[in-house]
Every structure is written in C-alpha cells, then in structure tokens.
Design a protein around this motif. Structure first.
Motif, short mmCIF file in Angstrom:
data_model
loop_
_atom_site.label_atom_id
_atom_site.label_comp_id
_atom_site.label_asym_id
_atom_site.label_seq_id
_atom_site.Cartn_x
_atom_site.Cartn_y
_atom_site.Cartn_z
N PRO A 48 -0.65 18.45 13.81
CA PRO A 48 0.40 18.71 14.80
C PRO A 48 -0.17 18.89 16.20
N TRP A 110 6.15 13.92 18.58
CA TRP A 110 6.13 14.88 17.48
C TRP A 110 7.56 15.24 17.10
N TRP A 117 4.42 12.74 13.20
CA TRP A 117 4.38 11.89 14.38
C TRP A 117 5.17 10.62 14.10
#
Length: 134
Positions: A48, A110, A117
């Motif tokens: 992330p 994101w 993604w």
C-alpha cells in the motif's frame, strides 16, 4: 464525462473523470485511458501507499485566481514514486505514475476500499497539484 462508480467528474468512489467501474474516461478492460488492466509495462507497487497523506503544496507564484495546468514535465520526477494527486474537482488520491504522454499520465491509483492498485490514465488538465516522495 459520464458517471458511475468513480469519483472525479461524474461521481463514484475512485479517482478519475467519470464513467465505468474503474477510474478514467468511460471504464473499459484494456490498457489506456479508462482501463482497469495493467498495460504490460512497469508494475504496481507491491504494498500500500504511505499511511501519511502529505500536505497540499501551494500553487506556484502568480497563480492566484488563474488556472494553471499541470504539465507532464511537472510529474516526470514522480515517475515510479508514491505520488499524492489533487484533482481540479477537489478529489485526491494516492497514485503511482509509470508513463507520461503529451497531455496524460498513466499509472496506478490506490483503491482503498479494495486495498489494491488499479491501473488508469489521467488527463493532466484535471490535475491541480501533485506531491511525490523522493
């Protein structure tokens, strides 16, 4: 342009300019503007984005009240780096740019609801300002 499940100019829950189930221009399943698939070059980050959202940078000197377009050259230092993007419509999101066009930037945004993604391309005319990690 359009509507659907994306924020930006058209509503929804991800960054973009309307349309479809993925961000971009009208959705779709192939690479390019409005796609949801990786274009086959570069790649999404393995994890992330940073948990800390950066402070929004000020507009360049002399831009008060004026519309200044973000040029692709402004985004070039952010290629392959976590980049926070603020759109002209007020939306903002984490982005990982991997390719620049003459008036567009392609990469991954994101999707915080799905924690993954997603590839898409964005017209640089819709970008207000960016902040990338160095």
């Amino acid at each position: 342009i359009g509507g659907g499940a994306v924020p930006g100019f058209g509503g929804g829950s991800g960054p973009g300019i309307g349309g479809g189930a993925v961000p971009g221009f009208g959705g779709g399943s192939g690479p390019g503007i409005g796609s949801g698939a990786s274009p086959g070059f570069g790649g999404a980050p393995q994890g992330p984005p940073p948990s800390q959202i950066p402070a929004k940078p000020p507009k360049p000197q002399g831009s008060q009240g004026a519309v200044l377009l973000v040029e692709p050259i402004t985004i070039r230092p952010c290629l392959f780096r976590f980049t926070y993007v603020w759109l002209t419509n007020g939306r903002s999101f984490w982005f990982y740019p991997i390719i620049l066009g003459r008036r567009s930037v392609g990469g991954f945004y994101w999707d915080s609801s799905r924690r993954r993604w997603v590839y898409f391309a964005l017209d640089t005319n819709h970008i207000d300002v960016v902040s990338c990690s160095f």
